[in-house]
Structure formats: C-alpha cells, structure tokens
Design a protein around this motif. Sequence first.
Motif, short mmCIF file in Angstrom:
data_model
loop_
_atom_site.label_atom_id
_atom_site.label_comp_id
_atom_site.label_asym_id
_atom_site.label_seq_id
_atom_site.Cartn_x
_atom_site.Cartn_y
_atom_site.Cartn_z
N GLN A 17 37.97 35.07 48.61
CA GLN A 17 38.79 36.08 47.91
C GLN A 17 38.92 37.38 48.68
O GLN A 17 39.97 38.02 48.69
CB GLN A 17 38.24 36.32 46.52
N ALA A 18 37.87 37.79 49.36
CA ALA A 18 37.91 39.07 50.08
C ALA A 18 38.87 38.97 51.27
O ALA A 18 39.68 39.88 51.52
CB ALA A 18 36.51 39.46 50.56
N ALA A 19 38.81 37.87 51.98
CA ALA A 19 39.69 37.66 53.14
C ALA A 19 41.15 37.58 52.69
O ALA A 19 42.04 38.18 53.31
CB ALA A 19 39.29 36.40 53.88
N LEU A 20 41.39 36.87 51.60
CA LEU A 20 42.79 36.69 51.14
C LEU A 20 43.37 38.02 50.66
O LEU A 20 44.52 38.36 50.95
CB LEU A 20 42.85 35.65 50.02
N ALA A 21 42.56 38.80 49.96
CA ALA A 21 43.05 40.11 49.48
C ALA A 21 43.38 41.01 50.68
O ALA A 21 44.38 41.73 50.69
CB ALA A 21 42.00 40.77 48.58
N THR A 22 42.55 40.93 51.71
CA THR A 22 42.81 41.72 52.93
C THR A 22 44.09 41.25 53.60
O THR A 22 44.94 42.05 54.01
CB THR A 22 41.61 41.60 53.89
N ALA A 23 44.27 39.92 53.65
CA ALA A 23 45.46 39.34 54.29
C ALA A 23 46.73 39.76 53.54
O ALA A 23 47.77 40.02 54.15
CB ALA A 23 45.35 37.82 54.33
N LEU A 211 32.01 45.77 32.97
CA LEU A 211 31.24 45.98 34.21
C LEU A 211 32.14 46.61 35.26
O LEU A 211 31.77 47.55 35.96
CB LEU A 211 30.70 44.64 34.73
N PHE A 212 33.39 46.11 35.32
CA PHE A 212 34.31 46.64 36.34
C PHE A 212 34.66 48.09 36.01
O PHE A 212 34.66 48.96 36.86
CB PHE A 212 35.58 45.78 36.41
N THR A 333 33.64 41.13 43.60
CA THR A 333 34.28 40.45 42.46
C THR A 333 35.78 40.34 42.72
O THR A 333 36.35 41.13 43.49
CB THR A 333 34.11 41.26 41.15
N LEU A 334 36.39 39.39 42.07
CA LEU A 334 37.83 39.17 42.25
C LEU A 334 38.60 40.44 41.91
O LEU A 334 39.45 40.91 42.65
CB LEU A 334 38.29 38.01 41.35
N ILE A 335 38.26 41.04 40.75
CA ILE A 335 39.04 42.21 40.31
C ILE A 335 38.72 43.43 41.17
O ILE A 335 39.54 44.30 41.36
CB ILE A 335 38.77 42.51 38.81
N GLY A 336 37.53 43.46 41.74
CA GLY A 336 37.13 44.68 42.46
C GLY A 336 37.51 44.69 43.92
O GLY A 336 37.64 45.76 44.52
N VAL A 337 37.72 43.54 44.52
CA VAL A 337 37.85 43.52 46.00
C VAL A 337 39.20 44.08 46.46
O VAL A 337 39.32 44.60 47.57
CB VAL A 337 37.62 42.10 46.55
N THR A 338 40.20 44.04 45.60
CA THR A 338 41.56 44.49 46.01
C THR A 338 41.54 45.94 46.48
O THR A 338 42.11 46.28 47.52
CB THR A 338 42.55 44.30 44.85
N ARG A 339 40.83 46.77 45.76
CA ARG A 339 40.79 48.21 46.08
C ARG A 339 40.25 48.41 47.51
O ARG A 339 40.76 49.17 48.31
CB ARG A 339 39.87 48.89 45.06
N ASN A 340 39.21 47.64 47.86
CA ASN A 340 38.58 47.80 49.18
C ASN A 340 39.44 47.17 50.28
O ASN A 340 39.49 47.66 51.39
CB ASN A 340 37.20 47.12 49.16
N ALA A 341 40.12 46.08 49.92
CA ALA A 341 41.01 45.44 50.91
C ALA A 341 42.15 46.39 51.25
O ALA A 341 42.51 46.58 52.42
CB ALA A 341 41.54 44.13 50.33
#
Length: 353
Positions: A17-23, A211-212, A333-341
């Motif tokens: 998920q982290a790689a895909l959000a970055t891509a 939590l998010f 997390t899925l919902i959290g990684v977008t912001r960092n990507a």
Amino acid sequence: MNALSNEVDVVVIGGGQAALATAYFLRRTGLSFILLDAESSSGGAWLHAWKSLRLFSPATWSSIAGRQMEPKVGGYPMRQDVIDYLADYERHYQLPIERPVFVERVETSGERLNVISGSRQWQARAVVSATGTWRHPYIPAFEGIENFRGEQIHSAHYFSSEKYAGKRVLIIGGGNSGAQILAEVSQVANTSWLTLTEPIFLADDVDGRVLFARATERWKAQQEGRVIDAPVGGLGDIVMIDSVKDARTRGVLHAVRPFKRFTENGVVWQDSSEETIDAVIWCTGFRPALEHLQALDIINPDGRIQVTGTRALNIPNLWLVGYGDWTGAASATLIGVTRNARSTVAEIVEALS
Ligand code: FAD
C-alpha cells in the motif's frame, strides 16, 4: 527510463500500500519511476495475513490515494478484500511494477543511488523505501526459549486455527494481532494470553477511524509545536471487532503476565507451577524491513533510520514511506499512508528539479 543502463529518476522498493500510494503521486509528476517488489503478486503484507483477518476500519477508511475501496456488506473489509483492492489499484493506474524482484542492497554512486538485485542494477536519482515490516517479525528474548521443544510461530506466519484443535496454546502479545488470533484459536484450543501489561481495549464503538483521527490530531499538534497529553491510542490499542467481542463474551479475553521461563515441554509460572504447552504464537510485532539499506550505514541500533518527515537525514535522495509513526502519523495504515506519500513525492520533485 534508459533501458540499457536502467537509469531512472525514482526507484520505489516495495509493492504494498505504501509503494502504490507513492506511485499514485509520482505518475502525476512526469518523472520516470519503477516499483520493484519482492512478492510475485499484488497485496504486500496482506498476502501473508491470516485468512480471517478483518480490518479495524470500514472500506471508505481503508483506501489509498485516488481510489475508494468498495463498501463491504456486513462490516469491515477482510484480508482478501484488501488484496483485491490493491491488485485492482495497480491495474487501474497501470503502475510500472517489476516482480518478483528482491532488492538486496542500495549503494551510493556519485549523485545517484544504485539499487541492486542479483545481476540487475538500477541507477536512481531518488529512492523510496516502502518495504514495510512483515519481513522482519520480532520475538523478544525469554529465558529458556532455546530449550522449548513445542511449536513456535510468529503471527506473521499464522494462517488459521485448525491445526491447534485440542492443543494447549500460549498467545504472547497484547495488540490487535494477539487479540484477533486469541479470539480465533480459543474456539478450538485451550489458550492462555500473555501480555507485558494490561491490554488496552478501545470502546466498542471506537474503530480505526477514531484511531486515525487521534493520530491526525497528534500529527497536527506536532506540526504546530503543540503537545497533546490526552491519551491518543496507537495501532496497538485493541479495536473491538466482532470476533474480539465474541471472545470477551466467552470469557477468554483476559491476559496474564509473563512466566518465569520456558522448559522443554512448557513454562514455569511466577508461582513456580509448571504447565505443559504444545504451541506458542508470538504476536509481538515487527521491526522495519531495512536490510537492503545496510550498505548505506545509516540504520540505528533501534533498527530505524534518522529521518526528517520521511527523508533520510544522511542520504538526501532516500525517502522512507509506510513504516509507522516514526515515518509519519498512521503511515502504516491504508488511510494514513496517503498523506506521507503525497509529501514525499512533493519533496522528491523539488529535490530533482
Ligand atoms: P507491506 O504491505 O509489508 O509491503 C511491503 C512490500 O515490499 C511487500 O510486497 C514486500 O514483499 C516488499 N519488500 C520488502 N522487502 C523488499 C526488498 N528488499 N525488495 C523488494 N521488495 C521488498 N492497516 C490498516 O490500514 N487497517 C487495518 O485494519 C490494519 N489491520 C492490521 C491488523 C494486523 C493484525 C496487522 C499485523 C496489521 C494491520 N494493518 C492494518 C497494518 C497493515 O497491514 C500494514 O501496515 C501494511 O501492510 C503496510 O503496508 P506497506 O506497503 O508499508 O508494507
């Protein structure tokens, strides 16, 4: 990308998920990039999660940049729903992913970073490491562990409960993995649950969304230099999904503190009573899978790398996405990684322009 020498602007190591959000954000920049993933198919660590694993957030709160996961009838998404979602995501955005490619090491080479897998090399102007933690399960030291002749597995390798039917099983670890695996195995086996401190159960109506929201609140406070002393709750706090509520009703959701030591066939408890144990399931978390960055000599004794946001302090063209709070609140997390990507790609564009 220059096909002969494999020169590319950005290499993303990983395909979860982290790689895909970055891509997703890279494909909007015009930079050339490629994802190198060790798995043979889509899904990252979700491929290895146990069959009945259920997320602790609804589908709409378990999506990464740009594409919403379809709402699931009857509750939160299961492990297979996430795998299907990530596979569909790659297809939809036609992401350039090579797999299986296991990156053995990354080396500096002038202004570039060499990414090496067997006889293949990629010369990158920037590298994003998004290799997660699943490949680095953590088992703490316990006295006598080397003598214990019963079965031991880490939650990373647990798949279902059938094989534990009628056995005496010790589940060690007080987070979501421990609670969910205890809930399942206790239906077929005689279980004990061992945690260092009393487990923290979230209220029945609290799930990953809360939590998010709390992690976001903490992240905003950090950005503004404020300190939050309210209990924020981490990913380790136990979300009361249905199977865990059912375990509570059955009276199995209580934890005991650590025993004195292992013996060949079991454990010696603090009151010196001995107990035969057939199997131990370690739900004791993970450490970042960063062995491929060893040659850069930037991994600290705690297994992490010093970063500013997601950027490596000592290798300015290396970023780390998705490893948990030390690389950005809720980044694992899925919902959290977008912001960092998103912020990582913005930095890469600036650094390479
Ligand atoms: P991964 O999914 O681990 O992907 C990393 C990829 O990199 C993998 O494909 C791996 O093979 C590859 N890789 C590793 N090393 C190399 C290398 N050297 N070369 C090439 N490729 C490499 N998250 C949620 O959002 N919601 C939930 O409800 C939730 N529930 C969870 C419940 C449990 C019990 C657990 C354990 C985790 C849960 N998580 C949840 C967290 C989530 O599963 C992980 O944080 C997520 O899989 C991390 O994604 P990632 O892309 O960072 O890493």
